[in-house]
Design a protein around this motif. Structure first.
Motif, PDB file in Angstrom:
ATOM      1  N   LYS A  32       0.858  -1.192   0.000  1.00  0.00           N
ATOM      2  CA  LYS A  32       0.000   0.000   0.000  1.00  0.00           C
ATOM      3  C   LYS A  32       0.889   1.235   0.000  1.00  0.00           C
ATOM      4  CE  LYS A  32      -3.949  -2.166   2.313  1.00  0.00           C
ATOM      5  NZ  LYS A  32      -4.875  -2.050   1.177  1.00  0.00           N
ATOM      6  N   VAL A  33       0.561   2.202  -0.860  1.00  0.00           N
ATOM      7  CA  VAL A  33       1.365   3.410  -1.013  1.00  0.00           C
ATOM      8  C   VAL A  33       0.447   4.622  -0.859  1.00  0.00           C
ATOM      9  CG1 VAL A  33       2.845   4.728  -2.572  1.00  0.00           C
ATOM     10  CG2 VAL A  33       2.951   2.231  -2.583  1.00  0.00           C
ATOM     11  N   PRO A  34       0.774   5.568   0.026  1.00  0.00           N
ATOM     12  CA  PRO A  34      -0.065   6.763   0.187  1.00  0.00           C
ATOM     13  C   PRO A  34      -0.014   7.652  -1.053  1.00  0.00           C
ATOM     14  CG  PRO A  34       1.453   6.487   2.039  1.00  0.00           C
ATOM     15  CD  PRO A  34       1.899   5.558   0.966  1.00  0.00           C
ATOM     16  N   GLY A  35      -1.091   8.371  -1.306  1.00  0.00           N
ATOM     17  CA  GLY A  35      -1.115   9.330  -2.397  1.00  0.00           C
ATOM     18  C   GLY A  35      -0.012  10.358  -2.250  1.00  0.00           C
ATOM     19  N   THR A  37       3.145   9.777  -3.065  1.00  0.00           N
ATOM     20  CA  THR A  37       4.431   9.098  -2.948  1.00  0.00           C
ATOM     21  C   THR A  37       5.057   8.883  -4.327  1.00  0.00           C
ATOM     22  OG1 THR A  37       3.668   7.914  -0.985  1.00  0.00           O
ATOM     23  CG2 THR A  37       5.588   7.015  -2.113  1.00  0.00           C
ATOM     24  N   GLY A  55      -6.354   2.443  -7.135  1.00  0.00           N
ATOM     25  CA  GLY A  55      -5.644   3.714  -7.223  1.00  0.00           C
ATOM     26  C   GLY A  55      -5.104   4.014  -8.609  1.00  0.00           C
ATOM     27  N   ALA A  99       2.180   8.280  -7.157  1.00  0.00           N
ATOM     28  CA  ALA A  99       0.830   7.852  -6.790  1.00  0.00           C
ATOM     29  C   ALA A  99      -0.076   9.079  -6.694  1.00  0.00           C
ATOM     30  CB  ALA A  99       0.850   7.095  -5.466  1.00  0.00           C
ATOM     31  N   THR A 101      -3.290   8.856  -6.066  1.00  0.00           N
ATOM     32  CA  THR A 101      -4.219   8.521  -4.993  1.00  0.00           C
ATOM     33  C   THR A 101      -3.531   7.502  -4.093  1.00  0.00           C
ATOM     34  OG1 THR A 101      -5.158   6.616  -6.171  1.00  0.00           O
ATOM     35  CG2 THR A 101      -6.157   8.777  -6.612  1.00  0.00           C
ATOM     36  N   ASP A 102      -4.179   7.130  -3.010  1.00  0.00           N
ATOM     37  CA  ASP A 102      -3.699   5.981  -2.252  1.00  0.00           C
ATOM     38  C   ASP A 102      -3.742   4.766  -3.177  1.00  0.00           C
ATOM     39  OD1 ASP A 102      -3.468   7.606  -0.066  1.00  0.00           O
ATOM     40  OD2 ASP A 102      -5.307   6.904   0.907  1.00  0.00           O
ATOM     41  N   VAL A 103      -2.699   3.973  -3.151  1.00  0.00           N
ATOM     42  CA  VAL A 103      -2.555   2.869  -4.095  1.00  0.00           C
ATOM     43  C   VAL A 103      -2.395   1.547  -3.354  1.00  0.00           C
ATOM     44  CG1 VAL A 103      -0.919   1.817  -5.745  1.00  0.00           C
ATOM     45  CG2 VAL A 103      -1.627   4.196  -6.022  1.00  0.00           C
ATOM     46  N   THR A 104      -3.088   0.532  -3.830  1.00  0.00           N
ATOM     47  CA  THR A 104      -2.850  -0.850  -3.420  1.00  0.00           C
ATOM     48  C   THR A 104      -2.343  -1.602  -4.646  1.00  0.00           C
ATOM     49  OG1 THR A 104      -4.627  -0.789  -1.769  1.00  0.00           O
ATOM     50  CG2 THR A 104      -3.861  -2.957  -2.470  1.00  0.00           C
TER      51      THR A 104
END
Length: 221
Positions: A32-35, A37, A55, A99, A101-104
């Motif tokens: 998971k990567v925060p928006g 990043t 995302g 990213a 958005t928040d990414v999975t």
């Protein structure tokens, strides 16, 4: 999301033989990567192939003069063609991925990618089919930048970015980056659209007053 569920979200992978699916599930990792990043950047070599489950990642390149252009976006259900190319060629990135958005995503390690690309025709088909689709998109970007009329391209991008809401938070510079042109060019064209009554401008915001007119212009290419 269960660890094994992600594979069914990718059409090419869902049809793989069970033993190949088992290898991908057991040897890959959900990240998971925060928006906001930076996912990758110039000079870095990829350690994994990332498959987006949720995302959006924006991939852009900056010229020596400092002008930035958006090459493409990676969305849920897609992989990144630049990462694929770098993995295949064992080369570093020449562009940046951020990213939006928040990414999975699912991270498939390089060793697993190399192994399956060498031994599984079905996995190779998945990789190269995605690669071919995105290369076609990149040729479209090149064609638009080289030959497209800026008013047509801007109208198309405004409609696309606004979606169904008709509203978008975006600066003139961000739109210039999207289209690979100068901010002054975008500002002049936005002012023209506003004079026609197609949009309303405010600081960092664009409202589409007449999206149908923009769509007609975009379709005139």
């Amino acid at each position: 999301m269960k660890d094994a569920d992600w594979i069914e979200r990718f059409e090419g992978l869902s049809r793989l033989p069970a033993p190949i699916k088992d290898v991908l599930v057991s040897r890959s990792q959900i990240v998971k990567v925060p928006g906001g990043t930076k996912v990758f950047g110039p000079g870095l070599e990829p350690d994994n192939l990332l498959l987006l489950v949720e995302g959006t990642v924006k991939v852009s390149q900056t010229s020596e003069s400092g002008r930035e252009i958006v090459l493409y976006r990676v969305e849920a259900g897609q992989s990144c063609v630049l990462t694929t190319a770098c993995l295949l060629a064992h080369e570093a990135y020449a562009a940046e991925g951020v990213a939006e958005t928040d990414v999975t995503a699912v991270a498939i390690p390089r060793a697993v990618f190399d192994e399956l690309a060498a031994t599984s025709p079905q996995f190779r088909t998945f990789v190269f089919a995605a690669y071919a689709r995105r290369i076609t998109d990149l040729f479209r970007v090149i064609d638009e930048v080289a030959f497209g009329k800026i008013d047509v391209r801007l109208a198309d991008r405004l409609v696309g970015l606004a979606g169904g809401s008709g509203e978008l938070e975006v600066t003139h510079q961000q739109l210039a980056t999207e289209l690979g042109t100068a901010r002054e060019v975008i500002s002049r064209q936005l002012s023209e659209f506003q004079k026609r009554g197609w949009i309303r401008l405010s600081r960092g915001h664009v409202s589409l007053s007449d999206p149908q007119a923009l769509e007609r212009l975009a379709a005139s290419a």
